[in-house]
Each structure stands twice: as structure tokens, then as C-alpha cells.
Write an enzyme that holds these catalytic residues in place. Sequence first.
Site, PDB file in Angstrom:
ATOM      1  N   LYS A 102     -43.756  -4.926  37.819  1.00 42.17           N
ATOM      2  CA  LYS A 102     -44.220  -4.792  39.203  1.00 42.17           C
ATOM      3  C   LYS A 102     -45.040  -5.988  39.680  1.00 42.17           C
ATOM      4  CE  LYS A 102     -44.027   0.132  40.133  1.00 42.17           C
ATOM      5  NZ  LYS A 102     -43.706   0.708  38.791  1.00 42.17           N
ATOM      6  N   GLU A 124     -49.407   1.987  49.407  1.00 45.55           N
ATOM      7  CA  GLU A 124     -49.593   3.332  48.876  1.00 45.55           C
ATOM      8  C   GLU A 124     -49.283   3.260  47.386  1.00 45.55           C
ATOM      9  OE1 GLU A 124     -46.799   2.370  50.373  1.00 45.55           O
ATOM     10  OE2 GLU A 124     -45.577   2.586  48.562  1.00 45.55           O
ATOM     11  N   SER A 389     -38.624  -2.501  31.310  1.00 43.72           N
ATOM     12  CA  SER A 389     -39.439  -2.769  32.511  1.00 43.72           C
ATOM     13  C   SER A 389     -40.939  -2.743  32.247  1.00 43.72           C
ATOM     14  CB  SER A 389     -39.074  -1.783  33.612  1.00 43.72           C
ATOM     15  OG  SER A 389     -39.166  -0.448  33.150  1.00 43.72           O
TER      16      SER A 389
HETATM   17  C1  PLP Z   1     -42.648   1.637  38.580  1.00 46.24           C
HETATM   18  C2  PLP Z   1     -41.911   1.467  37.359  1.00 46.24           C
HETATM   19  C3  PLP Z   1     -40.506   1.648  37.305  1.00 46.24           C
HETATM   20  C4  PLP Z   1     -39.707   2.136  38.471  1.00 46.24           C
HETATM   21  O1  PLP Z   1     -39.680   1.303  39.589  1.00 46.24           O
HETATM   22  P1  PLP Z   1     -38.384   0.458  39.982  1.00 46.24           P
HETATM   23  O2  PLP Z   1     -38.697  -0.035  41.337  1.00 46.24           O
HETATM   24  O3  PLP Z   1     -37.226   1.409  39.961  1.00 46.24           O
HETATM   25  O4  PLP Z   1     -38.233  -0.623  38.993  1.00 46.24           O
HETATM   26  C5  PLP Z   1     -39.844   1.386  36.106  1.00 46.24           C
HETATM   27  N1  PLP Z   1     -40.516   0.990  35.006  1.00 46.24           N
HETATM   28  C6  PLP Z   1     -41.855   0.810  35.016  1.00 46.24           C
HETATM   29  C7  PLP Z   1     -42.508   0.355  33.758  1.00 46.24           C
HETATM   30  C8  PLP Z   1     -42.606   1.040  36.179  1.00 46.24           C
HETATM   31  O5  PLP Z   1     -43.923   0.856  36.178  1.00 46.24           O
END
Ligand code: PLP
Length: 406
Positions: A102, A124, A389
Site C-alpha cells: 500500500k 478513509e 502483498s
Molecule cells: C489492503 C491489502 C490488500 C488488499 O488490497 P488490494 O487493493 O486488493 O491490493 C491485500 N494485501 C494486503 C497485505 C493488504 O494490506
Amino acid sequence: MNFNGIDFDTYFKNYPSKDGFFGKYGGCYVSNELKTALKEITDAYFTICKSSKFIAELRKIRREFQGRPTPISYLERLSNSIGTGVQLYVKREDLNHTGAHKLNHCMGEALLAKYMGKKKVIAETGAGQHGVALATAAAYFGLECDIYMGSVDIKKQAPNVARMKILGANVIEVKHGLATLKEAVDAAFEAYAKEYKTAIYCIGSVLGPHPFPLMVRDFQSVVGIEAREQFTSMTGELPDAVVACVGGGSNAMGMFSGFLNDPVDIYGIEPLGRGEKLGDHAASLKYGTEGIMHGFNSIMLKDEKGEPAPVYSVASGLDYPSSGPEHAFLHDLGRVKYDVVNDEETIEAFYTLSRLEGIIPAIESSHAVAYGMKLAKTMGKGSVLINLSGRGDKDMDYVLENFGIK
Ligand SMILES: *Cc1c(COP(=O)(O)O)cnc(C)c1O
């Protein structure tokens, strides 16, 4: 590469259109007041994102502050345990500063705010992950930061609220309605409509009205660009398949954008939660229908009144009743295959990656890991690249309490 009539050589020039459409999805369905504000962001973004000064500054930040490029790791023990000869790899966004992808778009959005002369960023947050990333970016640039959060989420996500406060952000409690993400979105947009001369709205995924789905994809595309380069230099070829989890869809769009024009199978994984009943999952692309919410047209889960339906996932970062418009477009086109993984398979994958590789994944990312493992079992040979992610430190107490030691 041509796919079902779409030329992917020129895809990024043509999608979204000038008005922010990916086919019929996307657009900018907001009040005239907000339209004016968003037009200002769109115009500024199109000018600033091409300036060599902006590009150079963002590059420097990524290298010296975020710790990019993040590596790709080969998962030797996991690959061997599957035993089909398929090789599994992960792109390590868990090693990006703050522990997830993010920050990639938050640093971009906050840098844009600085170039536009804004003093404040507004957003938000639901689970608090976006709020923490934006508060980090705001501290780095010396911007004020107002984060709108429902009372229910404030209670549930105490550690993230503490992080935001330590980083100097104002966490503004939203008490009306169900006091969760939807109400926080409305309150943040309302505040932005009043303050847009001095503030900028920073969205948390490839969602919302134009230009956000475009901007966030662009800022996240660093993941796919790095991954393609790293993977080909590690192995001498492209992966056969790429997998990412999809909530709003930002980590997935970042990863996918690097491979859309390649002969690579692409999989977006949504949370099936407890099962197929409405309210038990958040798999909007699989079970949803076309509709407009939060200022954009996409595929969404609706209740009988046509309002956004309640959703559930073991991963708080994936429980959103829609997905970005570009995912809806790629879904209908068939360029990306969207599939689901349930809570149980996810927690199993969380432990497997931890035990076999020494990497504790976020529960969100564990959805992609679970699917990558399933896929590897069905493939005779080849390679699968999974976007990891984020890291799972935030999830450890929850997993131990609810699932125990496996
Ligand atoms: C917020 C988050 C997501 C989901 O958000 P996307 O916009 O779909 O990428 C996925 N993995 C992690 C670690 C997150 O913090």
C-alpha cells in the site's frame, strides 16, 4: 499481443479512456462539487506524472525510503513439497517499508499532493492498513493527515489506530449508521468536497471515481515492472502463471500490469470466506453484478434493495463489496481469470508458507499463496509467480486465537 480484440501493445494508452472508462466500467459518478475537485487532480496528475523531476523524486524515495526494489524469492521447500516439478516464486512486497504494497501508491499520492501545493491528505480506512500507509507518507512529506474511521473499526483495529496516532495523523471517528468502512468513505468524501482547495483525497486501492483507478494502478505498476525484470533475469524466461489476491485490486493490478502483454496466465483471487451464501464471502467478481457505488461503475455484491451487500472474509483487507473497474473489464474480457479460495485453505497456506519458507504472510496474501499451491498441483511443469502483498505480523494474534497452532 492481441487478446479477444484488445491490442495489449497499446493497452495502457487506451485504458482508461479520457473520461476514466475501462469499457463500460469506471467513470466518475459524483456530485458536481466533487467533479470540480477531481478534475483538478486529474489535470495535475497528467502534467506532473510526466515531469522528470517528479519521476526522479519518486524513484529516489522508492530506493532510499521504501527499500525498493523488493526481491523475488524462489520457494524451494514449498515447490518440492508439492512435487509436480512446478516451481513457485514470491514477489516480496512484505519487505516494502511498513510491510505491504500500500505504501507504493500512498507515497505517489502524497508526492502529488506536495507538487500540487496541498497541505493535507484525507482518506478513509477500514482495517487501518491504508490509514497507516498514508500516515507514514504524510509524516515523510510533512503533510497534515485526516483519517476517517468507523467507531466499530476503531475498536477492532486498536494497534493500527495507535500507529496512525504515533505517526501524527488525526483519526476522526465516524459514528453514524453501521459505523464501518462505508460510512467512513462517505464522511471522507464529504470532508474532501469542503476542503479540496487545501487538501487532496487519497484512495486506498484501484477504486473510486476517475482518476483514482488509473493513478493507483500507475503507482503500483512498479511491482509488475520489477517482477518481470527480476523473474526473467533469475530464470531466463517468463513465469507460466502469475497470481495475486484481489480486494479492491491494487496489488493485483500492479503485478498484472507487468504481464498483460505477455503469454502468461493471470489469476486474481477473491475471498470465498465461509461459503457461497451472500454475506459469507467478498467474491464480488465471481458472484456480483454490474452497478454503481462510491462514484464508479463496476461489478458489485448487492442486497435485495440494490445497496452494497454485507461482506465477510477472514482477511479484513479483502472485505469490500466490489473491485476496481479495471478488474471488472479484464474479467469480462477473459484476460485475467478470477477464482476464489476460502478461509480454511487460506489459513492452511498461512502456516505452510511460514513453516516451509520462514515467511509469515498477511492473511490477504495467503489467499494468493493458497491458490498458487493449488494451481501448481494441477500443472505438469513450469513456474508460478505469486504476489506476496504483505507480511503477517498484524495477523498473528488473530490466527493463534481463532485457529490455534497447526
Ligand atoms: C489492503 C491489502 C490488500 C488488499 O488490497 P488490494 O487493493 O486488493 O491490493 C491485500 N494485501 C494486503 C497485505 C493488504 O494490506
